[in-house]
Design an enzyme around this catalytic site. Sequence first.
Site, PDB file in Angstrom:
ATOM      1  N   HIS A 176       1.731   1.285   5.944  1.00 14.67           N
ATOM      2  CA  HIS A 176       2.323   2.303   6.800  1.00 14.67           C
ATOM      3  C   HIS A 176       3.689   1.892   7.341  1.00 14.67           C
ATOM      4  O   HIS A 176       4.661   2.664   7.280  1.00 14.67           O
ATOM      5  CB  HIS A 176       1.355   2.636   7.950  1.00 14.67           C
ATOM      6  CG  HIS A 176       1.853   3.720   8.841  1.00 14.67           C
ATOM      7  ND1 HIS A 176       2.549   3.467  10.003  1.00 14.67           N
ATOM      8  CD2 HIS A 176       1.790   5.062   8.716  1.00 14.67           C
ATOM      9  CE1 HIS A 176       2.876   4.613  10.563  1.00 14.67           C
ATOM     10  NE2 HIS A 176       2.429   5.595   9.807  1.00 14.67           N
ATOM     11  N   HIS A 230      -3.691  -4.430   7.854  1.00 15.56           N
ATOM     12  CA  HIS A 230      -3.822  -3.280   8.744  1.00 15.56           C
ATOM     13  C   HIS A 230      -2.949  -3.406   9.990  1.00 15.56           C
ATOM     14  O   HIS A 230      -3.230  -4.188  10.883  1.00 15.56           O
ATOM     15  CB  HIS A 230      -5.273  -3.016   9.174  1.00 15.56           C
ATOM     16  CG  HIS A 230      -5.474  -1.549   9.475  1.00 15.56           C
ATOM     17  ND1 HIS A 230      -4.967  -0.949  10.590  1.00 15.56           N
ATOM     18  CD2 HIS A 230      -6.070  -0.576   8.765  1.00 15.56           C
ATOM     19  CE1 HIS A 230      -5.264   0.338  10.559  1.00 15.56           C
ATOM     20  NE2 HIS A 230      -5.927   0.597   9.457  1.00 15.56           N
ATOM     21  N   GLU A 280      -8.801   0.498  -2.841  1.00 12.86           N
ATOM     22  CA  GLU A 280      -9.636   0.546  -1.630  1.00 12.86           C
ATOM     23  C   GLU A 280     -10.518   1.788  -1.675  1.00 12.86           C
ATOM     24  O   GLU A 280     -10.040   2.885  -1.980  1.00 12.86           O
ATOM     25  CB  GLU A 280      -8.750   0.614  -0.383  1.00 12.86           C
ATOM     26  CG  GLU A 280      -7.894  -0.605  -0.181  1.00 12.86           C
ATOM     27  CD  GLU A 280      -7.002  -0.466   1.046  1.00 12.86           C
ATOM     28  OE1 GLU A 280      -6.316  -1.439   1.366  1.00 12.86           O
ATOM     29  OE2 GLU A 280      -6.986   0.621   1.661  1.00 12.86           O
ATOM     30  N   GLU A 333     -11.077  -9.348   3.155  1.00 14.81           N
ATOM     31  CA  GLU A 333      -9.807  -8.984   3.781  1.00 14.81           C
ATOM     32  C   GLU A 333     -10.089  -8.860   5.274  1.00 14.81           C
ATOM     33  O   GLU A 333     -10.944  -8.063   5.689  1.00 14.81           O
ATOM     34  CB  GLU A 333      -9.253  -7.660   3.224  1.00 14.81           C
ATOM     35  CG  GLU A 333      -7.933  -7.308   3.896  1.00 14.81           C
ATOM     36  CD  GLU A 333      -7.117  -6.250   3.172  1.00 14.81           C
ATOM     37  OE1 GLU A 333      -7.203  -6.148   1.938  1.00 14.81           O
ATOM     38  OE2 GLU A 333      -6.384  -5.529   3.876  1.00 14.81           O
ATOM     39  N   ARG A 368      -9.441   8.181  -0.469  1.00 20.35           N
ATOM     40  CA  ARG A 368     -10.412   8.563   0.567  1.00 20.35           C
ATOM     41  C   ARG A 368     -11.253   9.733   0.090  1.00 20.35           C
ATOM     42  O   ARG A 368     -10.824  10.518  -0.762  1.00 20.35           O
ATOM     43  CB  ARG A 368      -9.685   8.954   1.866  1.00 20.35           C
ATOM     44  CG  ARG A 368      -8.974   7.791   2.529  1.00 20.35           C
ATOM     45  CD  ARG A 368      -8.390   8.213   3.864  1.00 20.35           C
ATOM     46  NE  ARG A 368      -9.419   8.352   4.867  1.00 20.35           N
ATOM     47  CZ  ARG A 368      -9.704   7.461   5.816  1.00 20.35           C
ATOM     48  NH1 ARG A 368      -8.984   6.359   5.910  1.00 20.35           N
ATOM     49  NH2 ARG A 368     -10.656   7.678   6.674  1.00 20.35           N
ATOM     50  N   ARG A 375      -6.912  12.717   1.390  1.00 21.11           N
ATOM     51  CA  ARG A 375      -5.787  13.128   2.246  1.00 21.11           C
ATOM     52  C   ARG A 375      -4.461  12.516   1.796  1.00 21.11           C
ATOM     53  O   ARG A 375      -3.406  12.992   2.173  1.00 21.11           O
ATOM     54  CB  ARG A 375      -6.071  12.775   3.708  1.00 21.11           C
ATOM     55  CG  ARG A 375      -6.000  11.316   4.011  1.00 21.11           C
ATOM     56  CD  ARG A 375      -6.168  11.047   5.488  1.00 21.11           C
ATOM     57  NE  ARG A 375      -7.528  11.289   5.946  1.00 21.11           N
ATOM     58  CZ  ARG A 375      -8.059  10.673   7.002  1.00 21.11           C
ATOM     59  NH1 ARG A 375      -7.340   9.831   7.713  1.00 21.11           N
ATOM     60  NH2 ARG A 375      -9.304  10.904   7.367  1.00 21.11           N
ATOM     61  N   HIS A 376      -4.501  11.394   1.065  1.00 22.93           N
ATOM     62  CA  HIS A 376      -3.225  10.885   0.531  1.00 22.93           C
ATOM     63  C   HIS A 376      -3.326  10.712  -0.988  1.00 22.93           C
ATOM     64  O   HIS A 376      -2.982  11.613  -1.730  1.00 22.93           O
ATOM     65  CB  HIS A 376      -2.703   9.643   1.279  1.00 22.93           C
ATOM     66  CG  HIS A 376      -3.705   8.682   1.814  1.00 22.93           C
ATOM     67  ND1 HIS A 376      -4.584   8.008   1.017  1.00 22.93           N
ATOM     68  CD2 HIS A 376      -3.964   8.261   3.091  1.00 22.93           C
ATOM     69  CE1 HIS A 376      -5.320   7.211   1.767  1.00 22.93           C
ATOM     70  NE2 HIS A 376      -5.000   7.345   3.036  1.00 22.93           N
ATOM     71  N   HIS A 412       0.977   6.286   1.799  1.00 21.87           N
ATOM     72  CA  HIS A 412       1.690   7.283   2.599  1.00 21.87           C
ATOM     73  C   HIS A 412       2.860   7.942   1.872  1.00 21.87           C
ATOM     74  O   HIS A 412       3.429   8.914   2.371  1.00 21.87           O
ATOM     75  CB  HIS A 412       2.053   6.704   3.966  1.00 21.87           C
ATOM     76  CG  HIS A 412       0.797   6.380   4.734  1.00 21.87           C
ATOM     77  ND1 HIS A 412      -0.144   7.347   5.021  1.00 21.87           N
ATOM     78  CD2 HIS A 412       0.284   5.209   5.167  1.00 21.87           C
ATOM     79  CE1 HIS A 412      -1.168   6.788   5.635  1.00 21.87           C
ATOM     80  NE2 HIS A 412      -0.943   5.492   5.735  1.00 21.87           N
ATOM     81  N   THR A 465      -8.310   3.450   8.711  1.00 24.40           N
ATOM     82  CA  THR A 465      -9.529   2.647   8.687  1.00 24.40           C
ATOM     83  C   THR A 465      -9.638   1.865   9.992  1.00 24.40           C
ATOM     84  O   THR A 465      -8.921   0.899  10.206  1.00 24.40           O
ATOM     85  CB  THR A 465      -9.492   1.690   7.472  1.00 24.40           C
ATOM     86  OG1 THR A 465      -9.049   2.433   6.344  1.00 24.40           O
ATOM     87  CG2 THR A 465     -10.862   1.113   7.197  1.00 24.40           C
ATOM     88  N   HIS A 508      -5.701   3.624  -1.473  1.00 24.66           N
ATOM     89  CA  HIS A 508      -7.003   3.967  -0.905  1.00 24.66           C
ATOM     90  C   HIS A 508      -7.306   5.419  -1.244  1.00 24.66           C
ATOM     91  O   HIS A 508      -6.637   6.331  -0.751  1.00 24.66           O
ATOM     92  CB  HIS A 508      -6.936   3.758   0.614  1.00 24.66           C
ATOM     93  CG  HIS A 508      -8.222   4.031   1.335  1.00 24.66           C
ATOM     94  ND1 HIS A 508      -8.341   3.902   2.707  1.00 24.66           N
ATOM     95  CD2 HIS A 508      -9.442   4.418   0.904  1.00 24.66           C
ATOM     96  CE1 HIS A 508      -9.577   4.201   3.068  1.00 24.66           C
ATOM     97  NE2 HIS A 508     -10.272   4.526   1.993  1.00 24.66           N
ATOM     98  N   ASN A 529       0.853  -1.193   0.000  1.00 25.74           N
ATOM     99  CA  ASN A 529       0.000   0.000   0.000  1.00 25.74           C
ATOM    100  C   ASN A 529       0.892   1.246   0.000  1.00 25.74           C
ATOM    101  O   ASN A 529       1.683   1.451   0.927  1.00 25.74           O
ATOM    102  CB  ASN A 529      -0.886  -0.044   1.254  1.00 25.74           C
ATOM    103  CG  ASN A 529      -1.812   1.150   1.354  1.00 25.74           C
ATOM    104  OD1 ASN A 529      -1.405   2.263   1.049  1.00 25.74           O
ATOM    105  ND2 ASN A 529      -3.033   0.936   1.796  1.00 25.74           N
TER     106      ASN A 529
HETATM  107  N1  PXP Z   1      -5.858  -3.133   4.138  1.00 22.74           N
HETATM  108  C1  PXP Z   1      -6.833  -2.215   4.231  1.00 22.74           C
HETATM  109  C2  PXP Z   1      -8.205  -2.596   3.796  1.00 22.74           C
HETATM  110  C3  PXP Z   1      -6.575  -0.912   4.699  1.00 22.74           C
HETATM  111  O1  PXP Z   1      -7.567  -0.003   4.774  1.00 22.74           O
HETATM  112  C4  PXP Z   1      -5.253  -0.578   5.051  1.00 22.74           C
HETATM  113  C5  PXP Z   1      -4.936   0.810   5.535  1.00 22.74           C
HETATM  114  O2  PXP Z   1      -5.268   1.735   4.573  1.00 22.74           O
HETATM  115  C6  PXP Z   1      -4.267  -1.547   4.913  1.00 22.74           C
HETATM  116  C7  PXP Z   1      -4.587  -2.822   4.482  1.00 22.74           C
HETATM  117  C8  PXP Z   1      -2.822  -1.273   5.217  1.00 22.74           C
HETATM  118  O3  PXP Z   1      -2.665  -0.975   6.563  1.00 22.74           O
HETATM  119  P1  PXP Z   1      -1.273  -0.424   7.078  1.00 22.74           P
HETATM  120  O4  PXP Z   1      -0.998   0.835   6.361  1.00 22.74           O
HETATM  121  O5  PXP Z   1      -1.484  -0.260   8.530  1.00 22.74           O
HETATM  122  O6  PXP Z   1      -0.254  -1.486   6.754  1.00 22.74           O
END
Ligand code: PXP
Length: 252
Positions: free
Chosen positions: A225, A202, A78, A159, A53, A57-58, A18, A109, A51, A15
């Site tokens: 992240h 997450h 997402e 997920e 949003r 924001r990102h 960020h 999230t 994602h 992901n």
């Molecule tokens: N999966 C989903 C559905 C999410 O919403 C997120 C955060 O945006 C992640 C995975 C990744 O989470 P993290 O950034 O904490 O690794």
Amino acid sequence: MPLTHADTPLRLGVNIDHVATLRNARGGRDPDPVRAALLAQQAGADGITLHLREDRRHIVDADLPAIMAAVSLPINFEMAATAEMQAIALAHKPHAVCIVPERREERTTEGGLAVAGETARLGAFIAPLAAAGSRVSLFIAPDEAQVEAAAAVGAQVVELHVGAYCDYCAEGDEEARDAELRKLFSAAALAQDLGLEVHAGHGLNFDNVGPIAAIPELVELNIGHFLLGEAVFVGLEAAIREMRRQMNLARM
Ligand code: PXP
């Protein structure tokens, strides 16, 4: 036909949200999420997750087509279950669409989707996305009722939200961590029995990924992240390669 996927490597979806957070902190183009996606591909990622949003924001709207054009990896888009996001997904037809709950004031999230309370609306919402060829995934808590509802509304993937497990790991609360892990194991088994592909994500990092990666039904982890934070110190490629190594180790 194997009953589990434990003998196959887990897919890693990176992901890159960020990178865009950092870019947006100053405005302008740097650091470029497209470059991050290309680097993730080079480092062995199996997919790119982003994602969009409501508050942008990102990731912003232009990032999705730019990343889709640049990388050959499958894109996991997402989004919240809103008409605006549905139109964007239908316009770009990413490989996968992951429906997540979204509240404007949250930092990330925070919970899973309440599928069980919204089966009619969600069923109608995801049908056109699936018809357009996107694999539809629902981001849910490891809860039996949510898994069953996800299967009932016609999702292809769930997920599992591992955020609570990750929080317990960070707090050192072993009892709560193990209870949450048991929930994740049984939700994953139920989901597979119901014909769903099982992903998780997450809050994953090097310290907590092992027990999650060992859940045999899991096919994909989505991680953002922590990898981006680690990239500040060791570079994105090295961070992704180390995560892949730890996932493979847990799978052995
Ligand atoms: N999966 C989903 C559905 C999410 O919403 C997120 C955060 O945006 C992640 C995975 C990744 O989470 P993290 O950034 O904490 O690794």
